[in-house]
Design a protein around this motif. Structure first.
Motif, PDB file in Angstrom:
ATOM      1  N   GLN A  64       0.847  -1.193   0.000  1.00  0.00           N
ATOM      2  CA  GLN A  64       0.000   0.000   0.000  1.00  0.00           C
ATOM      3  C   GLN A  64       0.877   1.236   0.000  1.00  0.00           C
ATOM      4  O   GLN A  64       1.929   1.263   0.643  1.00  0.00           O
ATOM      5  CB  GLN A  64      -0.893   0.013   1.245  1.00  0.00           C
ATOM      6  N   ASN A  65       0.424   2.246  -0.719  1.00  0.00           N
ATOM      7  CA  ASN A  65       1.061   3.569  -0.695  1.00  0.00           C
ATOM      8  C   ASN A  65       0.015   4.624  -0.377  1.00  0.00           C
ATOM      9  O   ASN A  65      -1.105   4.558  -0.879  1.00  0.00           O
ATOM     10  CB  ASN A  65       1.667   3.927  -2.057  1.00  0.00           C
ATOM     11  N   GLN A  66       0.406   5.574   0.444  1.00  0.00           N
ATOM     12  CA  GLN A  66      -0.380   6.791   0.654  1.00  0.00           C
ATOM     13  C   GLN A  66       0.582   7.929   0.354  1.00  0.00           C
ATOM     14  O   GLN A  66       1.650   8.025   0.972  1.00  0.00           O
ATOM     15  CB  GLN A  66      -0.867   6.905   2.094  1.00  0.00           C
ATOM     16  N   ILE A  67       0.219   8.776  -0.607  1.00  0.00           N
ATOM     17  CA  ILE A  67       1.124   9.842  -1.020  1.00  0.00           C
ATOM     18  C   ILE A  67       0.348  11.143  -1.190  1.00  0.00           C
ATOM     19  O   ILE A  67      -0.826  11.136  -1.565  1.00  0.00           O
ATOM     20  CB  ILE A  67       1.862   9.462  -2.332  1.00  0.00           C
ATOM     21  N   VAL A  68       1.020  12.220  -0.869  1.00  0.00           N
ATOM     22  CA  VAL A  68       0.458  13.544  -1.102  1.00  0.00           C
ATOM     23  C   VAL A  68       1.521  14.373  -1.817  1.00  0.00           C
ATOM     24  O   VAL A  68       2.711  14.272  -1.513  1.00  0.00           O
ATOM     25  CB  VAL A  68      -0.011  14.225   0.219  1.00  0.00           C
ATOM     26  N   ARG A  91       4.573  -9.123   9.755  1.00  0.00           N
ATOM     27  CA  ARG A  91       4.621  -9.466   8.333  1.00  0.00           C
ATOM     28  C   ARG A  91       4.910  -8.288   7.417  1.00  0.00           C
ATOM     29  O   ARG A  91       4.993  -8.469   6.199  1.00  0.00           O
ATOM     30  CB  ARG A  91       3.300 -10.105   7.891  1.00  0.00           C
ATOM     31  N   ASP A  92       5.019  -7.102   7.973  1.00  0.00           N
ATOM     32  CA  ASP A  92       5.262  -5.938   7.124  1.00  0.00           C
ATOM     33  C   ASP A  92       5.915  -4.827   7.920  1.00  0.00           C
ATOM     34  O   ASP A  92       6.148  -4.959   9.124  1.00  0.00           O
ATOM     35  CB  ASP A  92       3.968  -5.462   6.458  1.00  0.00           C
ATOM     36  N   LEU A  93       6.218  -3.764   7.230  1.00  0.00           N
ATOM     37  CA  LEU A  93       6.736  -2.576   7.903  1.00  0.00           C
ATOM     38  C   LEU A  93       6.220  -1.351   7.173  1.00  0.00           C
ATOM     39  O   LEU A  93       5.922  -1.401   5.979  1.00  0.00           O
ATOM     40  CB  LEU A  93       8.265  -2.589   7.993  1.00  0.00           C
ATOM     41  N   ILE A  94       6.077  -0.281   7.924  1.00  0.00           N
ATOM     42  CA  ILE A  94       5.613   0.983   7.358  1.00  0.00           C
ATOM     43  C   ILE A  94       6.782   1.942   7.343  1.00  0.00           C
ATOM     44  O   ILE A  94       7.426   2.175   8.374  1.00  0.00           O
ATOM     45  CB  ILE A  94       4.434   1.568   8.163  1.00  0.00           C
ATOM     46  N   VAL A  95       7.061   2.476   6.171  1.00  0.00           N
ATOM     47  CA  VAL A  95       8.163   3.417   5.986  1.00  0.00           C
ATOM     48  C   VAL A  95       7.589   4.764   5.577  1.00  0.00           C
ATOM     49  O   VAL A  95       6.730   4.842   4.698  1.00  0.00           O
ATOM     50  CB  VAL A  95       9.163   2.911   4.915  1.00  0.00           C
ATOM     51  N   GLU A  96       8.059   5.807   6.249  1.00  0.00           N
ATOM     52  CA  GLU A  96       7.693   7.170   5.876  1.00  0.00           C
ATOM     53  C   GLU A  96       8.830   7.753   5.048  1.00  0.00           C
ATOM     54  O   GLU A  96       9.996   7.653   5.426  1.00  0.00           O
ATOM     55  CB  GLU A  96       7.482   8.035   7.124  1.00  0.00           C
ATOM     56  N   SER A 113       4.601   4.038   2.863  1.00  0.00           N
ATOM     57  CA  SER A 113       4.551   2.768   2.144  1.00  0.00           C
ATOM     58  C   SER A 113       4.516   1.614   3.133  1.00  0.00           C
ATOM     59  O   SER A 113       5.295   1.596   4.086  1.00  0.00           O
ATOM     60  CB  SER A 113       5.786   2.588   1.251  1.00  0.00           C
ATOM     61  N   THR A 114       3.630   0.682   2.877  1.00  0.00           N
ATOM     62  CA  THR A 114       3.608  -0.564   3.631  1.00  0.00           C
ATOM     63  C   THR A 114       4.299  -1.608   2.778  1.00  0.00           C
ATOM     64  O   THR A 114       3.851  -1.916   1.668  1.00  0.00           O
ATOM     65  CB  THR A 114       2.161  -0.997   3.937  1.00  0.00           C
TER      66      THR A 114
END
Length: 160
Positions: A64-68, A91-96, A113-114
């Protein structure tokens, strides 16, 4: 190996990546961010994701991506890209990732990004083994309080 939790590099916005207005094309922001993140973990942590994939049959895929997009990155502009692990999970990591002007006075874009830990043999997500958790846990950089993506955008905009 660097102990930094917020990693940083510079990039030059190139002609083939721009739209007719000389702005970095929206889809190309993701490429700049992902390339910078790969460089960050290789240069700062000496962790080669491609070697890891070859040896273990696992890697990370974007789930998943969240972008502005706040300000355009312009043709031949030098930008600063920062990345940090907000959360390391089973099972995942979130990167800013953030993109700034060269002086870091103007936020251009923010991306969360996940990255899902993925097993090539099973074609499914897989847990991070203890060795990976032990390696990456010291670099985890959680926000002081849990916020939504939109709240984080406001925090960073108000910071500059």
């Amino acid at each position: 190996m660097s102990g930094n939790k917020v990693l940083e590099s510079k990039a030059l916005i190139r002609f083939p990546d721009c739209d007719p207005f000389n702005h970095l094309n929206n889809s190309r922001y993701l490429d700049y961010f992902i390339n910078a993140r790969e460089d960050h973990i290789w240069q700062n942590y000496q962790f080669n994701i491609y070697q890891y994939a070859k040896e273990h049959g696992k890697s990370w895929v974007v789930g998943q991506n969240q972008i502005v997009y706040l300000r355009p990155a312009m043709l031949m502009e030098t930008v600063v890209i920062q990345s940090t692990i907000l959360e390391l999970r089973e099972r995942d990591l979130i990167v800013e990732m953030t993109m700034w002007n060269k002086d870091k006075t103007q936020l251009k874009s923010l991306l969360w990004s996940t990255f899902v830990h993925f097993n090539f043999a099973t074609q499914k997500s897989d847990v991070h083994d203890q060795k990976l958790i032990d390696f990456f846990k010291p670099f985890e950089n959680p926000l002081p309080q849990k916020v939504s993506f939109e709240e984080r955008v406001s925090q960073l905009k108000n910071k500059v």
